[in-house]
Design a protein around this motif. Structure first.
Motif, PDB file in Angstrom:
ATOM      1  N   TYR A 355       0.818  -1.219   0.000  1.00  0.00           N
ATOM      2  CA  TYR A 355       0.000   0.000   0.000  1.00  0.00           C
ATOM      3  C   TYR A 355       0.850   1.267   0.000  1.00  0.00           C
ATOM      4  N   ASP A 356       2.131   1.195   0.452  1.00  0.00           N
ATOM      5  CA  ASP A 356       2.985   2.383   0.517  1.00  0.00           C
ATOM      6  C   ASP A 356       3.697   2.670  -0.796  1.00  0.00           C
ATOM      7  N   GLY A 357       3.414   1.866  -1.841  1.00  0.00           N
ATOM      8  CA  GLY A 357       4.008   2.113  -3.148  1.00  0.00           C
ATOM      9  C   GLY A 357       5.411   1.565  -3.311  1.00  0.00           C
ATOM     10  N   SER A 358       5.862   0.706  -2.403  1.00  0.00           N
ATOM     11  CA  SER A 358       7.223   0.190  -2.480  1.00  0.00           C
ATOM     12  C   SER A 358       7.371  -0.974  -3.449  1.00  0.00           C
ATOM     13  N   ALA A 386      -6.933  -3.987   1.625  1.00  0.00           N
ATOM     14  CA  ALA A 386      -8.107  -3.156   1.890  1.00  0.00           C
ATOM     15  C   ALA A 386      -7.801  -1.684   1.636  1.00  0.00           C
ATOM     16  N   TYR A 387      -6.585  -1.227   2.004  1.00  0.00           N
ATOM     17  CA  TYR A 387      -6.172   0.143   1.683  1.00  0.00           C
ATOM     18  C   TYR A 387      -6.187   0.373   0.171  1.00  0.00           C
ATOM     19  N   ALA A 416       1.159   7.187 -11.878  1.00  0.00           N
ATOM     20  CA  ALA A 416       0.687   5.858 -11.454  1.00  0.00           C
ATOM     21  C   ALA A 416      -0.821   5.695 -11.614  1.00  0.00           C
ATOM     22  N   VAL A 417      -1.588   6.818 -11.654  1.00  0.00           N
ATOM     23  CA  VAL A 417      -3.048   6.692 -11.731  1.00  0.00           C
ATOM     24  C   VAL A 417      -3.527   6.398 -13.143  1.00  0.00           C
ATOM     25  N   LYS A 418      -2.608   6.416 -14.128  1.00  0.00           N
ATOM     26  CA  LYS A 418      -3.025   6.110 -15.500  1.00  0.00           C
ATOM     27  C   LYS A 418      -3.480   4.657 -15.618  1.00  0.00           C
ATOM     28  N   SER A 422      -2.688  -1.013 -11.200  1.00  0.00           N
ATOM     29  CA  SER A 422      -1.466  -0.921 -10.391  1.00  0.00           C
ATOM     30  C   SER A 422      -1.537   0.220  -9.377  1.00  0.00           C
ATOM     31  N   CYS A 423      -2.717   0.826  -9.217  1.00  0.00           N
ATOM     32  CA  CYS A 423      -2.868   1.905  -8.249  1.00  0.00           C
ATOM     33  C   CYS A 423      -2.854   1.347  -6.829  1.00  0.00           C
ATOM     34  N   VAL A 424      -2.237   2.097  -5.920  1.00  0.00           N
ATOM     35  CA  VAL A 424      -2.181   1.703  -4.517  1.00  0.00           C
ATOM     36  C   VAL A 424      -2.555   2.902  -3.654  1.00  0.00           C
ATOM     37  N   TYR A 425      -2.564   2.685  -2.363  1.00  0.00           N
ATOM     38  CA  TYR A 425      -2.969   3.731  -1.419  1.00  0.00           C
ATOM     39  C   TYR A 425      -2.066   4.952  -1.488  1.00  0.00           C
ATOM     40  N   ALA A 426      -0.762   4.751  -1.699  1.00  0.00           N
ATOM     41  CA  ALA A 426       0.167   5.887  -1.772  1.00  0.00           C
ATOM     42  C   ALA A 426      -0.163   6.791  -2.948  1.00  0.00           C
TER      43      ALA A 426
END
Length: 441
Positions: A355-358, A386-387, A416-418, A422-426
């Motif tokens: 979720y932190d984009g790592s 869930a995040y 990243a939102v394209k 692959s979108c995450v909470y970060a």
């Protein structure tokens, strides 16, 4: 929107001719199916459903102004008019479905030649005042018009006290539809349906509070309460270990019995396991909805879970018994009754990405619920998912209504939102900061 709920009230064992009534009703439906199959050429030309029904009734029921073509009234004398119309409606639906499937098969869009069966499992509807009457507001009984082998008579039917108490407590003052007879586990029930008008939440996306849900096998569900800027208001782990332990013990007994005696005499044990599994689904869905109501959530967000194909591995039985769709369906109904909307996002990479984009996480082989991020941090994998589920919902709803130029500008700032899978909470936090800076500027 209209929300329809139903509840089955058990009929207590007593000397009433339910089987005789079922037999004659199903015989009438079988007779009508054969009639309408022969006359479908002329019935299919009538596009209006009401006119088609009237023409279908004129074919089998004679009056002073109408001469019936088929001798239905001779085969089924004194059949109540409402029961006859219910049988006509059921037979018309069966024939129409068969003809539609036959056309698809002819055009090559359906594999396997369809069949129409005369032996059906139709259940009668007891229309109020003419087929069904209530005994009293405080009585656990009703009156049904049944066939005793010679004539149609009124019989007093005793109903289960606990079921009637539930209806009095939760549905008093709300009009129920005509009850339908149904049979489950060698018992007969009267199923009542109630329709309610509910207004779903119309809160703007930026002001919404959502409950993102990750359904799992080890932990039944993980709920995260989230706002549009990524603020997490609450988390909840939902698990019913005693219920799952009872289910797995039953499955173990079934497995040992099949190994020794084969699968020919195991139907009752499988039926019991399915009932336990369904009860577990009801508890999980109720806990999810309760969590959303507690935090006054506007939307409950699930994943699109598609698990097609053959399941392999040591966990294949647990995956096979996982009632993910039933949980979502039950939760959706309960949420709509509370005015909460339900939405779904893509399940691709929600658990695989941190979720932190790592990046990609590494699952703990000893404890599958834990994972290790690239930086070495250990975290609960279901909670991270869930995040990400909540973040994907907000990213979609925030970007979708924007003009093309503004959307392109945001995607350039937060690339990243394209790609939604692959979108995450970060990424939601970055998008929220970018949107906040634009509006303040």
């Amino acid at each position: 929107m209209q929300v329809t709920s139903s509840y089955g009230v058990e009929i207590r064992k007593q000397n009433i001719p339910i089987r005789h009534t079922l037999r004659i009703y199903r015989s009438a439906v079988s007779y009508l199916i054969q009639v309408y199959k022969e006359a479908w050429g002329e019935l299919s030309e009538i596009s209006n459903a009401k006119k088609r029904f009237n023409e279908a009734e004129h074919l089998v029921h004679g009056t002073k102004k109408n001469q019936a073509r088929y001798d239905f009234d001779l085969h089924f004398p004194k059949l109540p008019s409402y029961l006859r119309r219910s049988a006509i409606q059921h037979a018309l639906g069966s024939v129409a479905s068969y003809e539609t499937r036959r056309e698809l098969w002819k055009n090559g869009k359906l594999t396997g030649k369809p069949k129409i069966t005369q032996e059906n499992h139709a259940m009668p509807v007891f229309y109020r005042d003419v087929m069904y009457r209530e005994a009293g507001e405080t009585e656990d009984a009703a009156y049904l018009k049944l066939y005793d082998g010679h004539d149609w008579k009124w019989f007093r039917v005793r109903l289960l006290h606990t079921d009637m108490e539930y209806l009095r407590k939760h549905w008093t003052g709300k009009k129920a539809s005509a009850p339908t007879l149904e049979k489950r586990h060698h018992k007969y029930f009267l199923r009542f349906s109630y329709t309610e008008e509910k207004n779903l939440s119309k809160t703007a996306v930026k002001a919404q509070t959502i409950c993102s849900v990750d359904l799992g096998i080890n932990t039944d569900a993980v709920c995260t309460i989230m706002r549009a800027d990524g603020t997490v208001l609450g988390r909840r782990f939902i698990s019913f270990p005693s219920d799952k332990d009872r289910l797995y013990r039953v499955l173990g007994r079934i497995r040992r019995f099949q190994r020794q005696h084969g699968a020919g005499q195991i139907h009752s044990r499988w039926a019991y396991a399915k009932r336990l599994n369904m009860e577990l689904s009801r508890k999980v869905s109720g806990a999810i909805t309760a969590c959303a109501r507690e935090y006054q959530a506007d939307v409950i967000v699930f994943e699109y879970l598609k698990m097609q194909g053959k399941k392999t591995g040591s966990r294949k039985q647990r995956l096979h018994m996982w009632r993910k769709r039933d949980i979502q369906k039950l939760c959706e109904h309960q949420a709509h009754r509370s005015g909460i909307r339900v939405s779904r996002v893509s399940a691709c990479n929600t658990s695989r990405l941190a979720y932190d984009g790592s990046g990609i996480v590494a699952r703990n082989p000893e404890n599958h619920s834990l994972c290790t991020f690239t930086a070495g941090k250990q975290y609960n994998c279901d909670l991270s998912a869930a995040y990400n589920i909540g973040a994907r919902y907000f990213i979609r709803e925030l970007i979708k209504p924007l003009p093309e130029t503004e959307r392109s500008s945001l995607e350039a700032k937060v690339p990243a939102v394209k790609r939604r899978t692959s979108c995450v909470y970060a990424d939601l936090r970055l998008l929220s900061q970018e949107l906040g800076s634009r509006y303040t500027a």
